[in-house]
Design an enzyme around this catalytic site. Structure first.
Site, short mmCIF file in Angstrom:
data_model
loop_
_atom_site.label_atom_id
_atom_site.label_comp_id
_atom_site.label_asym_id
_atom_site.label_seq_id
_atom_site.Cartn_x
_atom_site.Cartn_y
_atom_site.Cartn_z
N CYS A 128 0.87 -1.18 0.00
CA CYS A 128 0.00 0.00 0.00
C CYS A 128 0.91 1.23 0.00
CB CYS A 128 -1.00 -0.02 1.17
SG CYS A 128 -0.26 -0.12 2.82
N TRP A 129 0.51 2.31 0.63
CA TRP A 129 1.32 3.54 0.56
C TRP A 129 2.66 3.40 1.29
CZ3 TRP A 129 2.97 7.51 -1.77
CH2 TRP A 129 3.55 8.58 -1.11
#
Length: 351
Positions: free
Chosen positions: A94-95
Protein backbone atom coordinates in the site's frame (compact mmCIF):
# COMPACT_ATOMS: atom_id res chain seq x y z
CA UNK A 1 11.50 -16.67 2.94
CA UNK A 2 9.67 -16.50 6.27
CA UNK A 3 6.66 -14.35 7.05
CA UNK A 4 8.72 -12.27 9.44
CA UNK A 5 11.45 -11.38 6.99
CA UNK A 6 10.78 -8.00 5.34
CA UNK A 7 10.59 -8.01 1.55
CA UNK A 8 12.57 -5.22 -0.12
CA UNK A 9 11.83 -3.59 -3.48
CA UNK A 10 14.57 -5.45 -5.44
CA UNK A 11 13.07 -8.78 -4.30
CA UNK A 12 9.62 -8.07 -5.79
CA UNK A 13 10.25 -10.27 -8.85
CA UNK A 14 10.40 -13.41 -6.68
CA UNK A 15 6.60 -13.48 -6.25
CA UNK A 16 3.73 -14.88 -8.32
CA UNK A 17 1.76 -11.65 -8.19
CA UNK A 18 2.21 -8.06 -7.09
CA UNK A 19 -0.92 -6.61 -5.51
CA UNK A 20 -1.50 -2.90 -4.98
CA UNK A 21 -4.00 -2.53 -2.14
CA UNK A 22 -4.32 1.25 -2.53
CA UNK A 23 -7.33 3.07 -3.97
CA UNK A 24 -7.88 3.18 -7.76
CA UNK A 25 -6.95 6.90 -7.83
CA UNK A 26 -3.61 6.23 -6.14
CA UNK A 27 -2.98 3.32 -8.50
CA UNK A 28 -3.75 5.42 -11.58
CA UNK A 29 -1.34 8.15 -10.47
CA UNK A 30 1.49 5.61 -10.35
CA UNK A 31 2.13 2.00 -9.38
CA UNK A 32 4.85 -0.64 -9.50
CA UNK A 33 5.06 -2.10 -13.03
CA UNK A 34 3.21 -5.40 -13.25
CA UNK A 35 1.02 -4.75 -10.19
CA UNK A 36 -2.73 -5.40 -10.19
CA UNK A 37 -5.03 -3.08 -8.28
CA UNK A 38 -7.09 -4.81 -5.58
CA UNK A 39 -8.15 -1.87 -3.41
CA UNK A 40 -9.20 -2.50 0.16
CA UNK A 41 -10.84 0.96 0.11
CA UNK A 42 -12.48 2.66 -2.86
CA UNK A 43 -11.71 6.30 -3.69
CA UNK A 44 -14.93 7.41 -1.98
CA UNK A 45 -14.43 5.19 1.07
CA UNK A 46 -10.88 6.45 1.56
CA UNK A 47 -12.02 10.08 1.38
CA UNK A 48 -14.89 9.45 3.80
CA UNK A 49 -12.66 7.75 6.36
CA UNK A 50 -10.09 10.54 6.11
CA UNK A 51 -12.77 13.10 6.84
CA UNK A 52 -14.11 11.14 9.83
CA UNK A 53 -10.56 10.71 11.18
CA UNK A 54 -10.04 14.49 11.19
CA UNK A 55 -13.53 15.70 12.10
CA UNK A 56 -14.92 12.98 14.40
CA UNK A 57 -12.28 10.64 15.87
CA UNK A 58 -9.59 8.13 14.86
CA UNK A 59 -11.63 5.38 16.57
CA UNK A 60 -14.73 5.99 14.46
CA UNK A 61 -12.59 6.15 11.34
CA UNK A 62 -10.95 2.83 12.14
CA UNK A 63 -14.26 1.17 12.99
CA UNK A 64 -15.86 2.18 9.68
CA UNK A 65 -12.62 1.49 7.81
CA UNK A 66 -12.52 -2.06 9.17
CA UNK A 67 -16.04 -2.67 7.88
CA UNK A 68 -15.19 -1.38 4.41
CA UNK A 69 -11.91 -3.29 4.27
CA UNK A 70 -13.61 -6.55 5.32
CA UNK A 71 -16.27 -6.19 2.62
CA UNK A 72 -13.74 -5.40 -0.09
CA UNK A 73 -11.41 -8.22 0.93
CA UNK A 74 -14.35 -10.65 0.87
CA UNK A 75 -15.12 -9.56 -2.68
CA UNK A 76 -11.51 -10.04 -3.79
CA UNK A 77 -11.44 -13.53 -2.20
CA UNK A 78 -14.65 -14.50 -4.02
CA UNK A 79 -13.68 -12.99 -7.37
CA UNK A 80 -10.11 -11.84 -8.05
CA UNK A 81 -8.35 -14.57 -6.08
CA UNK A 82 -10.90 -17.35 -6.66
CA UNK A 83 -8.71 -19.36 -9.04
CA UNK A 84 -5.40 -19.10 -7.18
CA UNK A 85 -3.77 -22.42 -6.19
CA UNK A 86 -2.71 -23.32 -2.66
CA UNK A 87 0.96 -22.56 -3.41
CA UNK A 88 0.24 -19.06 -4.75
CA UNK A 89 2.71 -16.51 -3.39
CA UNK A 90 1.62 -12.84 -3.69
CA UNK A 91 3.43 -9.69 -2.56
CA UNK A 92 1.13 -6.93 -1.30
CA UNK A 93 1.81 -3.21 -0.87
CA UNK A 94 0.00 0.00 0.00
CA UNK A 95 1.32 3.54 0.56
CA UNK A 96 3.83 2.82 3.33
CA UNK A 97 3.38 -0.88 4.04
CA UNK A 98 0.86 -0.23 6.78
CA UNK A 99 -2.73 -1.07 7.62
CA UNK A 100 -4.20 -1.61 4.17
CA UNK A 101 -1.62 -4.08 2.88
CA UNK A 102 -1.27 -5.58 6.35
CA UNK A 103 -5.00 -6.34 6.47
CA UNK A 104 -4.90 -8.05 3.10
CA UNK A 105 -1.79 -10.08 3.96
CA UNK A 106 -3.43 -11.27 7.21
CA UNK A 107 -6.50 -12.59 5.39
CA UNK A 108 -4.53 -14.17 2.56
CA UNK A 109 -2.36 -16.00 5.09
CA UNK A 110 -5.43 -17.20 6.96
CA UNK A 111 -6.57 -18.81 3.71
CA UNK A 112 -3.18 -20.56 3.51
CA UNK A 113 -1.34 -18.55 0.87
CA UNK A 114 2.24 -17.41 1.52
CA UNK A 115 1.38 -13.72 1.18
CA UNK A 116 3.97 -11.15 2.15
CA UNK A 117 4.13 -7.40 2.57
CA UNK A 118 6.47 -5.02 0.75
CA UNK A 119 8.50 -3.17 3.37
CA UNK A 120 7.88 0.55 3.07
CA UNK A 121 5.17 0.10 0.44
CA UNK A 122 4.88 2.36 -2.60
CA UNK A 123 6.90 5.04 -0.79
CA UNK A 124 9.89 2.69 -0.73
CA UNK A 125 9.38 1.91 -4.41
CA UNK A 126 9.32 5.62 -5.21
CA UNK A 127 12.70 5.97 -3.50
CA UNK A 128 13.94 3.03 -5.58
CA UNK A 129 12.85 4.79 -8.81
CA UNK A 130 14.68 8.00 -7.90
CA UNK A 131 17.80 6.05 -6.93
CA UNK A 132 17.78 4.06 -10.20
CA UNK A 133 17.44 7.20 -12.31
CA UNK A 134 20.34 8.84 -10.50
CA UNK A 135 22.66 5.82 -10.70
CA UNK A 136 21.80 4.26 -14.09
CA UNK A 137 21.43 7.33 -16.33
CA UNK A 138 25.12 8.34 -15.95
CA UNK A 139 26.12 4.81 -17.05
CA UNK A 140 24.13 4.82 -20.31
CA UNK A 141 26.04 4.77 -23.61
CA UNK A 142 23.68 7.35 -25.11
CA UNK A 143 23.33 8.07 -28.83
CA UNK A 144 21.04 11.04 -29.42
CA UNK A 145 18.94 11.34 -32.58
CA UNK A 146 18.32 14.93 -33.63
CA UNK A 147 16.58 16.42 -36.64
CA UNK A 148 14.29 19.26 -37.60
CA UNK A 149 10.54 18.87 -37.07
CA UNK A 150 9.18 16.16 -39.34
CA UNK A 151 12.43 14.19 -39.65
CA UNK A 152 10.75 10.98 -38.41
CA UNK A 153 13.13 10.60 -35.47
CA UNK A 154 10.62 8.66 -33.38
CA UNK A 155 9.92 6.28 -36.25
CA UNK A 156 13.66 5.73 -36.69
CA UNK A 157 13.86 4.85 -32.99
CA UNK A 158 11.04 2.33 -33.43
CA UNK A 159 12.86 0.82 -36.42
CA UNK A 160 16.01 0.53 -34.31
CA UNK A 161 14.04 -1.26 -31.57
CA UNK A 162 12.62 -3.66 -34.18
CA UNK A 163 16.22 -4.54 -35.06
CA UNK A 164 17.09 -5.40 -31.48
CA UNK A 165 18.76 -2.12 -30.52
CA UNK A 166 18.23 -0.56 -27.09
CA UNK A 167 15.86 2.40 -27.30
CA UNK A 168 14.55 4.84 -24.69
CA UNK A 169 11.34 6.18 -26.25
CA UNK A 170 10.77 9.28 -24.13
CA UNK A 171 7.82 10.52 -26.18
CA UNK A 172 6.24 7.08 -25.99
CA UNK A 173 6.39 7.09 -22.20
CA UNK A 174 5.11 10.69 -22.13
CA UNK A 175 2.20 9.99 -24.54
CA UNK A 176 3.14 13.18 -26.38
CA UNK A 177 5.12 14.09 -29.51
CA UNK A 178 6.99 16.86 -27.79
CA UNK A 179 5.82 19.86 -29.83
CA UNK A 180 3.06 22.48 -29.63
CA UNK A 181 0.77 20.14 -31.56
CA UNK A 182 2.14 16.98 -29.94
CA UNK A 183 -0.82 15.99 -27.77
CA UNK A 184 -2.34 12.66 -28.80
CA UNK A 185 -6.11 12.62 -29.36
CA UNK A 186 -8.02 10.92 -26.57
CA UNK A 187 -4.82 9.93 -24.70
CA UNK A 188 -3.88 11.57 -21.42
CA UNK A 189 -0.28 12.12 -20.44
CA UNK A 190 0.91 10.13 -17.41
CA UNK A 191 1.64 11.76 -14.08
CA UNK A 192 5.21 12.88 -13.49
CA UNK A 193 5.72 9.96 -11.10
CA UNK A 194 4.32 7.46 -13.62
CA UNK A 195 6.62 8.80 -16.34
CA UNK A 196 9.65 8.39 -14.08
CA UNK A 197 8.57 4.89 -13.06
CA UNK A 198 8.36 3.83 -16.72
CA UNK A 199 11.82 5.28 -17.40
CA UNK A 200 13.41 3.57 -14.40
CA UNK A 201 11.76 0.25 -15.27
CA UNK A 202 13.25 0.43 -18.77
CA UNK A 203 16.69 1.46 -17.53
CA UNK A 204 16.87 -1.62 -15.29
CA UNK A 205 16.43 -3.81 -18.39
CA UNK A 206 19.27 -2.28 -20.41
CA UNK A 207 22.69 -3.80 -21.01
CA UNK A 208 24.80 -0.86 -19.88
CA UNK A 209 27.71 -1.93 -22.10
CA UNK A 210 25.65 -1.40 -25.28
CA UNK A 211 24.40 1.84 -26.93
CA UNK A 212 21.03 3.29 -25.98
CA UNK A 213 19.27 5.41 -28.63
CA UNK A 214 16.95 8.27 -27.73
CA UNK A 215 15.72 11.55 -29.16
CA UNK A 216 17.16 14.94 -28.38
CA UNK A 217 14.24 16.28 -26.35
CA UNK A 218 13.58 19.51 -24.52
CA UNK A 219 13.49 19.49 -20.74
CA UNK A 220 9.71 18.99 -20.94
CA UNK A 221 7.57 16.78 -23.16
CA UNK A 222 4.13 18.27 -22.95
CA UNK A 223 3.53 18.70 -19.23
CA UNK A 224 5.97 16.05 -17.94
CA UNK A 225 9.56 16.94 -17.23
CA UNK A 226 12.65 14.88 -17.93
CA UNK A 227 14.66 14.05 -14.79
CA UNK A 228 17.47 16.59 -14.42
CA UNK A 229 20.15 13.88 -14.51
CA UNK A 230 18.78 12.69 -17.87
CA UNK A 231 18.77 16.19 -19.34
CA UNK A 232 22.37 16.73 -18.24
CA UNK A 233 23.69 13.52 -19.79
CA UNK A 234 21.52 13.82 -22.90
CA UNK A 235 23.15 17.15 -23.68
CA UNK A 236 26.65 15.69 -23.37
CA UNK A 237 26.08 12.60 -25.51
CA UNK A 238 27.18 11.96 -29.13
CA UNK A 239 24.66 13.22 -31.69
CA UNK A 240 23.33 11.69 -34.92
CA UNK A 241 21.37 14.17 -37.05
CA UNK A 242 18.73 13.08 -39.54
CA UNK A 243 18.85 15.83 -42.17
CA UNK A 244 15.77 15.37 -44.35
CA UNK A 245 14.60 17.56 -47.23
CA UNK A 246 11.67 19.93 -46.74
CA UNK A 247 9.54 17.92 -49.17
CA UNK A 248 10.23 14.65 -47.36
CA UNK A 249 9.47 16.20 -43.98
CA UNK A 250 6.21 17.77 -45.17
CA UNK A 251 5.06 14.47 -46.65
CA UNK A 252 5.87 12.70 -43.38
CA UNK A 253 4.11 15.30 -41.22
CA UNK A 254 0.97 15.10 -43.34
CA UNK A 255 0.86 11.37 -42.59
CA UNK A 256 1.95 11.49 -38.98
CA UNK A 257 -0.30 14.39 -37.92
CA UNK A 258 -3.27 13.69 -40.22
CA UNK A 259 -5.55 13.35 -37.17
CA UNK A 260 -5.20 17.08 -36.46
CA UNK A 261 -7.61 17.64 -39.33
CA UNK A 262 -10.30 15.74 -37.42
CA UNK A 263 -10.82 18.63 -34.98
CA UNK A 264 -10.19 21.89 -36.90
CA UNK A 265 -11.35 24.16 -34.08
CA UNK A 266 -9.04 22.58 -31.52
CA UNK A 267 -6.14 22.95 -33.97
CA UNK A 268 -7.01 26.61 -34.56
CA UNK A 269 -7.10 27.21 -30.81
CA UNK A 270 -3.62 25.72 -30.32
CA UNK A 271 -2.24 27.84 -33.15
CA UNK A 272 -3.59 30.91 -31.36
CA UNK A 273 -0.99 30.33 -28.65
CA UNK A 274 1.68 31.44 -31.16
CA UNK A 275 0.17 34.88 -31.80
CA UNK A 276 2.83 36.76 -29.85
CA UNK A 277 5.62 34.99 -31.74
CA UNK A 278 4.16 35.02 -35.24
CA UNK A 279 1.82 38.00 -35.29
CA UNK A 280 -1.90 38.36 -35.73
CA UNK A 281 -1.92 38.24 -39.54
CA UNK A 282 0.11 35.00 -39.82
CA UNK A 283 -1.87 33.24 -37.10
CA UNK A 284 -5.13 34.34 -38.72
CA UNK A 285 -4.02 32.73 -41.99
CA UNK A 286 -2.93 29.55 -40.22
CA UNK A 287 -6.23 29.34 -38.34
CA UNK A 288 -8.14 29.79 -41.56
CA UNK A 289 -6.22 26.86 -43.09
CA UNK A 290 -6.84 24.79 -39.97
CA UNK A 291 -10.59 25.38 -40.07
CA UNK A 292 -10.62 24.53 -43.78
CA UNK A 293 -8.56 21.36 -43.11
CA UNK A 294 -5.87 22.62 -45.50
CA UNK A 295 -3.00 20.96 -43.64
CA UNK A 296 -0.40 21.01 -46.41
CA UNK A 297 0.16 24.82 -46.60
CA UNK A 298 -0.30 25.07 -42.83
CA UNK A 299 2.35 22.47 -41.99
CA UNK A 300 4.77 23.88 -44.56
CA UNK A 301 4.61 27.37 -43.06
CA UNK A 302 4.78 26.01 -39.52
CA UNK A 303 8.00 24.20 -40.45
CA UNK A 304 9.65 27.03 -42.34
CA UNK A 305 8.49 30.00 -40.24
CA UNK A 306 8.15 28.60 -36.73
CA UNK A 307 10.18 25.44 -36.13
CA UNK A 308 13.14 25.65 -38.53
CA UNK A 309 14.44 29.15 -37.66
CA UNK A 310 15.13 28.06 -34.08
CA UNK A 311 16.24 24.51 -34.76
CA UNK A 312 20.00 24.64 -35.39
CA UNK A 313 20.63 27.43 -32.90
CA UNK A 314 18.76 25.47 -30.25
CA UNK A 315 20.69 22.27 -31.00
CA UNK A 316 24.09 23.96 -30.93
CA UNK A 317 23.22 25.67 -27.64
CA UNK A 318 22.08 22.47 -25.95
CA UNK A 319 24.23 19.65 -27.30
CA UNK A 320 27.92 19.81 -26.41
CA UNK A 321 28.89 17.44 -29.24
CA UNK A 322 26.74 19.12 -31.92
CA UNK A 323 29.78 20.30 -33.95
CA UNK A 324 31.04 16.67 -34.11
CA UNK A 325 27.63 15.18 -35.00
CA UNK A 326 27.24 12.45 -37.60
CA UNK A 327 24.77 13.39 -40.34
CA UNK A 328 22.41 11.14 -42.30
CA UNK A 329 20.87 12.75 -45.40
CA UNK A 330 17.33 11.76 -46.40
CA UNK A 331 15.09 12.77 -49.30
CA UNK A 332 12.47 10.14 -48.50
CA UNK A 333 10.77 9.26 -45.20
CA UNK A 334 8.57 6.40 -46.32
CA UNK A 335 8.47 3.28 -44.13
CA UNK A 336 11.12 1.64 -46.33
CA UNK A 337 13.37 4.71 -46.16
CA UNK A 338 13.02 4.90 -42.37
CA UNK A 339 14.11 1.27 -42.15
CA UNK A 340 17.18 2.14 -44.23
CA UNK A 341 17.94 5.08 -41.92
CA UNK A 342 17.87 2.74 -38.93
CA UNK A 343 20.33 0.43 -40.70
CA UNK A 344 22.60 3.43 -41.36
CA UNK A 345 22.48 4.44 -37.70
CA UNK A 346 23.54 0.92 -36.70
CA UNK A 347 26.30 0.95 -39.30
CA UNK A 348 27.64 4.25 -37.91
CA UNK A 349 28.07 2.68 -34.49
CA UNK A 350 29.63 -0.47 -35.93
CA UNK A 351 32.07 1.64 -37.90
Amino acid sequence: MSHRQPVRVPERHQFDALIDARSPAEFELDHIPGAINCPVLSNEERAEIGTIYKQVSPFEAKRLGAAYVSANLARHLRETFADKPANWKPLVYCWRGGLRSGSMVTWLRLVGWDAQQLAGGYKAFRGHVIEKLETLVPQLQMRVLCGATGSAKTRVLHALAERGEQVLDLEGYANHKGSLLGGLPGIEQPSQKRFETLLADQLEKFDLSQPVYLEGESAKIGRVGLPLVLVQHLHKAPVIEVRATTAARLSYLLRDYAYLGDDPEALATKLGWLKELQGKETIGRWQQWARARELSPLFEELMLRHYDPHYERSQSNHFVQWPQRQVLEADDLSDEAIARLAEQVIALQAG
